[in-house]
Design an enzyme around this catalytic site. Structure first.
Site, PDB file in Angstrom:
ATOM      1  N   ASP A 153      12.578  21.917 -32.479  1.00 23.14           N
ATOM      2  CA  ASP A 153      12.924  20.753 -31.664  1.00 23.14           C
ATOM      3  C   ASP A 153      11.715  20.130 -30.975  1.00 23.14           C
ATOM      4  OD1 ASP A 153      15.764  20.747 -32.060  1.00 23.14           O
ATOM      5  OD2 ASP A 153      15.898  22.510 -30.782  1.00 23.14           O
TER       6      ASP A 153
ATOM      7  N   ASN B  87       3.793  -3.762  10.467  1.00 24.42           N
ATOM      8  CA  ASN B  87       3.754  -3.040   9.201  1.00 24.42           C
ATOM      9  C   ASN B  87       4.114  -1.568   9.394  1.00 24.42           C
ATOM     10  OD1 ASN B  87       3.113  -3.071   6.341  1.00 24.42           O
ATOM     11  ND2 ASN B  87       1.353  -1.799   6.870  1.00 24.42           N
TER      12      ASN B  87
ATOM     13  N   ASP C  35      21.941  19.256 -30.263  1.00 24.83           N
ATOM     14  CA  ASP C  35      22.550  20.260 -31.123  1.00 24.83           C
ATOM     15  C   ASP C  35      23.883  20.625 -30.485  1.00 24.83           C
ATOM     16  OD1 ASP C  35      23.002  22.092 -33.096  1.00 24.83           O
ATOM     17  OD2 ASP C  35      21.244  23.330 -32.687  1.00 24.83           O
TER      18      ASP C  35
ATOM     19  N   ASN D 133       5.807 -13.476   3.224  1.00 16.67           N
ATOM     20  CA  ASN D 133       4.805 -13.493   4.294  1.00 16.67           C
ATOM     21  C   ASN D 133       3.504 -14.149   3.840  1.00 16.67           C
ATOM     22  OD1 ASN D 133       6.377 -12.272   6.261  1.00 16.67           O
ATOM     23  ND2 ASN D 133       5.820 -10.208   5.605  1.00 16.67           N
TER      24      ASN D 133
ATOM     25  N   GLU E  20       0.815  -1.216   0.000  1.00 19.71           N
ATOM     26  CA  GLU E  20       0.000   0.000   0.000  1.00 19.71           C
ATOM     27  C   GLU E  20       0.851   1.269   0.000  1.00 19.71           C
ATOM     28  OE1 GLU E  20       1.080  -0.325   4.246  1.00 19.71           O
ATOM     29  OE2 GLU E  20       0.595  -1.729   2.657  1.00 19.71           O
TER      30      GLU E  20
ATOM     31  N   ASP F  77       7.686   0.577   8.016  1.00 17.80           N
ATOM     32  CA  ASP F  77       7.555   1.646   7.034  1.00 17.80           C
ATOM     33  C   ASP F  77       8.655   2.701   7.167  1.00 17.80           C
ATOM     34  OD1 ASP F  77       5.370   0.567   5.832  1.00 17.80           O
ATOM     35  OD2 ASP F  77       3.897   1.820   6.867  1.00 17.80           O
TER      36      ASP F  77
ATOM     37  N   ASP G  45      16.357  23.291 -27.834  1.00 13.86           N
ATOM     38  CA  ASP G  45      15.814  24.515 -27.241  1.00 13.86           C
ATOM     39  C   ASP G  45      15.056  25.386 -28.233  1.00 13.86           C
ATOM     40  OD1 ASP G  45      17.865  25.436 -28.817  1.00 13.86           O
ATOM     41  OD2 ASP G  45      18.945  26.472 -27.224  1.00 13.86           O
TER      42      ASP G  45
END
Length: 847
Positions: free
Chosen positions: A598, A687, A327, A662, A285, A691, A594
């Protein structure tokens, strides 16, 4: 102010009156009031991250809602402590996820605001730059080549104004826009007197009055009707599909466990809470949140190095890039272009040629470019002036003609106009029929053309960028067209110098060491590009010209593109074709550009890269923006991107293998145990505690070998990793179960306490083992990861002995010999995993 219907059918005076504006623009106070009424000029629902909304999103998971329902059920049964513990862990987990995601999202939003578009607008009679999001109906704005159109509006004035509307109408060719009125029933594709949000200016200039903004624009209407999730990258799609695979397996196993518990007539509420808690513990999750956190942390690190990430998914593409098309100007060269000389057709320095170029560059109003800046910078100190001339007309530069022409009235000779064209040598020479030789205007013969070509080639081979200048005196008139670019006199050459950067060769070598080949893709001529290539260590012989590419079938280009290092004299369509050819043969292609031309290539590339000073359409097309036009900045960005990608893959692999292990352990243990292996609140606590180190993975160090080569997302490798290391985890879980039941004759409380400790310890320890492909003791983790892991390990060992927390969670103090046995199991698991890791990564395979 009411919405304007069919504004393309109204004359200028009527529309300006209806909008309550004038050619002098809106007063500042009135513009602010309209911004308050109409809202920001954006088609998005939100422009800023909403903390309350992000917090609520943490509770949208069905598993979280089921847990809250379970806690409510415990309250009804007056099991106050269990309900409080479940709610505390649920809210603690959601707040942890919220704080990290909010920090990540606000950081990314700040980076994007740095790149916000601005628009030239008239306010209170003065031209100023304002954010595009602050545009309101009634604003007078000025558009030029390279701009993105910021709103819907009516064209008041236009000059060679071509707009690309493919994003709205699907028409790939630019459409010329001009002032006028059209019937109210005219379809959107035929409204040639209007511009629309989301389109881009290809060439020319225009003055526009804004009529509709934001969601009321044509593009906003389409966006509202077609609103949906943006197209996923390969990386995002792979993660989503892999997450669904885990969830499907989890659902099957949880249903199995739940069925077994009911068959064994275990308490219904306990069994239900156990199944839900097991689902929470097994479901990845936090996967979206961890990926977002890791990528945003990488984006912040890259921003500190001068690389701003506009799309977080682009970090993966940057890490997998193995070819960079670029370029040369400003990236491989210094980017400080200087006018070295202006010469006549005989190659002699000429003030007349310099003066003509100065007039052309000074009066030009289209695309700002460094060549014109160099001409004016050289002319002003030399005393050149424009006082005696008035500009009559201009034919702007475009990428087909590759030249710019200015028409001027000389106050000393008002009966005639001076026409001055400047641009690419071939394109200027093609409109010339005469030449100035020894002060005489004579016919341009084929021999003279060949002599000019030879001079152009020689100067290009010396590294000069060469433009040509042509002129003509014509009878005065008010307006000129492209057809007037004819029968001109070739006046001379402009020689520009832009030497290679001193470290260009070193940077290219460094990129090559990272597994990235650099290819130059340029519209410049073959001679100057070949000279630069030799100077920076590229093979000038491995060259394809635009004409050669045009004559090739796609299959031939697929074959040749890999073997070519210089693509020269190419047009925008050929640039995109080159990118797609390289992708077709399996390369991850980065494109650095740029300019207006392009944009198609930036869209086509796996990762589009631009610079902060780029034109709007290029910068908005890019995934990544460099604050400096420097390949070394990009090289550092690639390394940061690979670190970020490596840490993301670490989390995915480690988490999914632990989840899978698990799942198997629970499925095997439930039918044979007389009680639940862990209580629901114990699973949730496990859990929650695990984390913390997972979030710290974003800060982890990355081994040098993960940075030296491009990285790709391979879901098959992750699946193999999951199965191998998940089953090792399950094997030690089963050994733990057997030892606790057979050797220590553990009851429910002792069993659950001991397995909680060993389960959490192994889950934490394996992070330090599997975070590197090499021996764990040779690769130091980051301080944050090591610190959080050791801290949670200490909590895992000490929690059964803490009062009053231990009884609240159903723990009991473990005897010393049992705790020692559990520590030995964890140690054996770590050693076995380390040995298995060396086998798994043998030959360089694996994620």
């Amino acid at each position: 102010m009411p919405p304007q219907t069919a504004f393309w059918s109204q004359d200028t005076a009527s529309l300006l009156a209806a909008l309550g504006t004038s050619l002098q623009g809106l007063p500042t106070r009135q513009a602010a009031e309209r911004l308050r009424v109409h809202g920001r000029n954006t088609v998005e629902d939100r422009t800023e991250t909403s903390a309350p909304r992000l917090l609520l999103q943490q509770f949208r998971s069905p598993l979280v809602l089921i847990l809250i329902f379970g806690a409510a059920a415990s309250l009804l049964l007056r099991d106050w402590l269990d309900a409080a513990i479940i709610l505390a862990i649920v809210f603690g987990s959601t707040l942890l996820g919220f704080s990290q995601e909010y920090r990540a999202s606000t950081a990314v939003a700040a980076l994007k605001r740095h790149l916000a578009l601005t628009v030239k607008a008239m306010r209170e009679g003065e031209i100023c730059k304002i954010p595009a999001s602050d545009i309101v109906p009634g604003d007078i704005i000025f558009l030029a080549a390279g701009n993105l159109v910021p709103a819907d509006g009516l064209v008041l004035e236009a000059r060679d104004f071509l707009v690309t509307e493919a994003s709205l109408t699907g028409e790939s060719f630019p459409v010329e826009k001009r002032h006028g009125t059209l019937p109210a029933e005219t379809a959107i594709a035929g409204r040639t007197n209007c511009v629309f949000l989301g389109t881009s200016v290809r060439s020319g200039t225009a003055t526009v009055v804004v009529v509709e903004t934001g969601r009321r624009t044509a593009f906003g209407d389409v966006a509202a009707r077609l609103r949906g999730t943006p197209e996923e990258s390969e990386f995002t799609r792979g993660i989503r599909q892999f997450g669904f695979l885990l969830v499907r397996v989890m659902i099957a196993i949880v249903l199995f466990v739940l069925t077994v518990n009911f068959v064994l007539e275990r308490p219904a509420i306990d069994s239900l809470l156990f199944a839900v808690a097991l689902a929470v513990g097994l479901t990845p999750e936090l996967l979206p949140a961890i990926i977002s956190i890791t990528l945003s942390a990488g984006a912040r690190a890259m921003a500190r190095g001068g690389v701003i990430v506009r799309q977080l998914d682009a970090i993966e593409n940057l890490g997998s890039m193995d070819i960079l098309c670029t370029d040369k100007t400003g990236t491989l060269t210094k980017g400080v272009i200087e006018l070295s000389d202006a010469v006549d057709p005989d190659g002699q320095s000429s003030q007349d040629v310099r003066r003509l170029a100065f007039l052309n560059a000074t009066f030009e109003t289209g695309i700002e470019n460094p060549l014109d800046a160099a001409i004016t910078a050289a002319g002003v100190p030399a005393g050149m002036r424009i006082a005696r001339y008035d500009k009559i007309d201009e034919i702007p530069y475009d990428f087909m003609r590759k030249r710019l022409t200015i028409m001027l009235a000389d106050r000393e000779n008002p009966a005639q106009h001076l026409v001055v064209a400047k641009g690419a040598f071939d394109n200027v020479l093609s409109i010339c029929s005469r030449i100035v030789r020894n002060g005489q205007d004579i016919e341009l013969s084929e021999a003279e053309r060949q002599r000019l070509n030879d001079y152009y080639r020689v100067q290009g081979s010396k590294g000069f960028r060469v433009l040509a200048v042509a002129t003509r005196q014509v009878a005065a008139k008010s307006r000129y067209e492209r057809s007037d670019e004819t029968a001109m006199t070739f006046a001379g050459f402009l020689l520009f110098s832009d030497p290679p950067k001193p470290d260009a060769r070193h940077v290219i070598d460094h990129l090559r060491a990272l597994g990235i080949r650099v290819k130059i893709v340029s519209g410049d001529n073959r001679y100057v590009t070949g000279h630069l290539a030799q100077a920076i260590g590229l093979d000038a012989r491995a060259m394809l010209t635009g004409d050669e590419i045009a004559a090739m079938r796609d299959e031939s280009l697929w074959h040749m593109a890999e073997r070519t290092e210089l693509f020269v004299e190419v047009d925008p369509q050929q640039k995109e074709r080159i990118v797609r050819a390289l992708q077709r043969v399996g390369h991850a292609v980065g494109y650095l550009g740029d300019g207006i031309n392009d944009a198609p290539s930036l869209h086509a590339a796996d990762v589009g890269i631009s610079v902060d000073q780029a034109v709007d359409v290029a910068r908005e097309s890019a995934d990544i923006v460099l604050m400096q036009a420097d390949l070394d900045v990009l090289r550092r960005g690639v390394e940061d991107g690979r670190r970020t990608f490596a840490n993301t893959i670490k989390y995915i692999c480690i988490t999914t293998s632990a989840n899978f292990g698990n799942m198997v352990s629970m499925a095997l243990a439930t039918p044979f145990l007389p009680f639940l292996p862990l209580a629901a609140k114990q699973i949730l606590l496990n859990n929650f505690l695990s984390d913390f180190p997972s979030i710290a993975i974003s800060s982890d160090n990355v081994d040098p070998d993960r940075i030296r080569s491009p990285q790709r997302w391979h879901i098959g490798d992750v699946q193999r990793f999951m199965v191998v290391f998940g089953l090792i985890s399950s094997l030690f879980d089963i050994l733990t179960f057997v030892a606790l039941i057979k050797l220590f004759e553990a009851g429910q409380t002792v069993f659950q306490t001991a397995w909680f400790v060993v389960s959490l310890l192994t889950e934490l320890a394996v992070v330090l083992v599997l975070r590197t492909r090499g021996p764990a003791w040779r690769s130091a983790p980051s301080r944050l990861l090591l610190g959080t892991t050791l801290a949670v390990c200490g909590i895992a060992i000490g929690l059964p002995y803490l009062q009053p927390f231990a009884p609240a969670f159903g723990f009991i103090a473990l005897p010393a010999h049992l705790l020692l046995a559990m520590l030995m199991v964890a140690t054996g698991y770590v050693v076995t995993t380390e040995i298995a890791k060396s086998w798994f990564y043998r030959g360089g395979r694996g994620p």
